[in-house]
Design a protein around this motif. Structure first.
Motif, short mmCIF file in Angstrom:
data_model
loop_
_atom_site.label_atom_id
_atom_site.label_comp_id
_atom_site.label_asym_id
_atom_site.label_seq_id
_atom_site.Cartn_x
_atom_site.Cartn_y
_atom_site.Cartn_z
N UNK A 115 0.83 -1.21 0.00
CA UNK A 115 0.00 0.00 0.00
C UNK A 115 0.86 1.26 0.00
N UNK A 116 1.98 1.23 0.70
CA UNK A 116 2.87 2.38 0.69
C UNK A 116 3.41 2.64 -0.71
N UNK A 117 3.79 1.58 -1.42
CA UNK A 117 4.27 1.77 -2.79
C UNK A 117 3.20 2.31 -3.72
N UNK A 118 1.97 1.80 -3.58
CA UNK A 118 0.87 2.28 -4.43
C UNK A 118 0.54 3.73 -4.10
N UNK A 119 0.60 4.10 -2.81
CA UNK A 119 0.32 5.48 -2.42
C UNK A 119 1.37 6.43 -2.98
N UNK A 120 2.63 6.00 -3.04
CA UNK A 120 3.67 6.83 -3.66
C UNK A 120 3.37 7.03 -5.15
N UNK A 281 1.58 7.03 2.50
CA UNK A 281 2.70 6.11 2.28
C UNK A 281 3.66 6.13 3.47
N UNK A 282 3.97 7.32 3.97
CA UNK A 282 4.87 7.41 5.12
C UNK A 282 4.24 6.78 6.36
N UNK A 283 2.93 6.98 6.56
CA UNK A 283 2.26 6.38 7.71
C UNK A 283 2.25 4.86 7.62
N UNK A 284 2.07 4.32 6.42
CA UNK A 284 2.08 2.87 6.25
C UNK A 284 3.46 2.28 6.60
N UNK A 285 4.52 2.96 6.19
CA UNK A 285 5.87 2.47 6.51
C UNK A 285 6.15 2.56 8.01
N UNK A 286 5.71 3.63 8.63
CA UNK A 286 5.90 3.74 10.08
C UNK A 286 5.04 2.71 10.82
N UNK A 287 3.87 2.40 10.26
CA UNK A 287 3.03 1.37 10.88
C UNK A 287 3.72 0.01 10.85
N UNK A 288 4.48 -0.25 9.79
CA UNK A 288 5.24 -1.51 9.73
C UNK A 288 6.24 -1.58 10.88
N UNK A 289 6.92 -0.48 11.16
CA UNK A 289 7.88 -0.47 12.26
C UNK A 289 7.18 -0.62 13.60
N UNK A 290 6.03 0.03 13.77
CA UNK A 290 5.28 -0.11 15.03
C UNK A 290 4.79 -1.55 15.20
N UNK A 291 4.33 -2.15 14.12
CA UNK A 291 3.85 -3.52 14.19
C UNK A 291 4.96 -4.48 14.60
N UNK A 292 6.12 -4.35 14.00
CA UNK A 292 7.24 -5.22 14.37
C UNK A 292 7.72 -4.94 15.80
N UNK A 293 7.68 -3.68 16.19
CA UNK A 293 8.10 -3.33 17.55
C UNK A 293 7.19 -3.97 18.59
N UNK A 294 5.88 -3.88 18.39
CA UNK A 294 4.95 -4.44 19.36
C UNK A 294 4.97 -5.97 19.34
N UNK A 295 5.13 -6.58 18.18
CA UNK A 295 5.21 -8.04 18.14
C UNK A 295 6.46 -8.54 18.83
N UNK A 296 7.55 -7.81 18.71
CA UNK A 296 8.77 -8.20 19.41
C UNK A 296 8.60 -8.10 20.92
N UNK A 297 7.81 -7.12 21.38
CA UNK A 297 7.57 -6.99 22.81
C UNK A 297 6.65 -8.08 23.34
N UNK A 298 5.70 -8.51 22.54
CA UNK A 298 4.76 -9.53 22.98
C UNK A 298 5.33 -10.93 22.95
N UNK A 299 6.41 -11.14 22.23
CA UNK A 299 7.03 -12.46 22.19
C UNK A 299 7.54 -12.84 23.57
N UNK A 300 7.47 -14.14 23.92
CA UNK A 300 7.98 -14.56 25.24
C UNK A 300 9.47 -14.33 25.35
N UNK A 301 9.95 -13.96 26.52
CA UNK A 301 11.39 -13.70 26.67
C UNK A 301 12.20 -14.98 26.51
#
Length: 330
Positions: A115-120, A281-301
């Motif tokens: 979606x970010x690429x299409x928005x660009x 497009x910029x918001x979609x790319x930042x959302x990818x980083x937020x998604x990976x950040x939160x998934x890394x936090x939710x993973x068991x230690x």
């Protein structure tokens, strides 16, 4: 096969007794069928194979067994089927909320980048349209660039809209699963019902504040902070929150601007759509980083393994005399 006796001599001369096959001696006449020296039977037999009377081979006869009832065992058999009830299909395994969130996060990550690429592309098409509008003030434009610009704007607009709708559906589902995983991690119960979460993403006005609060709560639980403490969003989450709010407000402004008439209003609308597409497009790319950040936090230690390097030094003459042996220093 049937045994036949040996042939006898003819012509009046008595047949000579055969030699014994065991001792090799010839028995005197009238000694009988047994050898008088070793006692072996002297009559030789010749086995001749004869066909059946009807000339056809007979099939082997299979023995017939009479049914004597069910089998009986002296001991309880160790084999058999497990004592379980009949099941038409296997029962579905329990899937944790974290696993469900992980299954949604992967396609959402891919769709956000597409979606970010299409928005660009849509933003560049809007910029090209604005350039053509500026050039058309002094001279007429050829049909080729105008048709290409219209096709690019139409493709970028509809494709980005379809991508935003798909991302919206997936991110709402992911938020529902992620907050359940966060609640399971902290041992609490989500305070908002699922309907409130969906309304917070969809209803205008609520979608300016509630999505950021939901993600902040998920981040708060992923960092293992006390549940009673007020969530403090990270800088990444605050940047996403600001970009999300700006995109929502700018989208409403661009929608209302389309109802204005006039050439200048149309040109300003093109600029608003170009800025909105690039911001999406910029918001979609930042959302990818937020998604990976939160998934890394939710993973068991994971357990941290530390390696300790031990250096063995050769002892000096004084240490050998004092300790009487080698000295190991860490």
């Amino acid at each position: 096969m049937s045994p036949t006796p040996p042939a006898r001599a003819t012509g009046g001369t008595p047949a000579r007794p055969p030699a014994c096959s065991r001792c090799g001696r010839v028995a005197p006449p009238g000694s009988g069928p047994f050898c008088p020296y070793c006692g072996r039977y002297l009559a030789a037999l010749a086995w001749v194979a004869e066909p059946p009377p009807d000339g056809k081979p007979r099939p082997p006869v299979r023995p017939r067994f009479r049914y004597t009832g069910p089998p009986r065992y002296r001991e309880v058999p160790r084999w058999g089927f497990p004592p379980l009830p009949w099941r038409a299909e296997p029962e579905p395994e329990h899937v944790s909320p974290l696993e469900r969130a992980r299954r949604i996060a992967h396609p959402l990550d891919v769709l956000l980048r597409v979606t970010a690429g299409v928005a660009v592309v849509a933003g560049l098409a809007e910029i090209l349209r604005y350039v053509l509008l500026v050039l058309s003030r002094s001279d007429a434009l050829p049909a080729g660039p105008v048709a290409f610009s219209d096709a690019a704007v139409a493709f970028g607009g509809w494709a980005s809209l379809a991508g935003l709708v798909g991302c919206g559906v997936l991110i709402v589902l992911w938020t529902l699963r992620a907050r359940e995983a966060a609640a399971e991690r902290t041992g609490t119960v989500p305070d908002r019902p699922a309907a409130a979460v969906v309304a917070g993403w969809v209803v205008p006005g609520l979608n300016l504040s509630l999505p950021g609060s939901l993600l902040a709560e998920i981040e708060h639980a992923g960092l293992d902070r006390p549940p009673a403490e007020r969530p403090r969003p990270s800088r990444l989450l605050l940047a996403w929150w600001a970009m999300w709010g700006a995109g929502v407000v700018l989208g409403v402004v661009a929608f209302l601007w389309s109802f204005r008439g006039g050439v200048q209003a149309m040109a300003d609308g093109v600029v608003l759509h170009a800025v909105l597409d690039l911001l999406a497009a910029a918001t979609a790319l930042v959302t990818v980083r937020v998604l990976r950040h939160l998934m890394a936090l939710l993973e068991p230690p994971r357990p941290v393994r530390r390696e300790m390097l031990v250096a063995v030094r050769a002892p000096g003459p004084a240490a050998e005399r004092a300790a009487g042996g080698a000295t190991v220093a860490p």
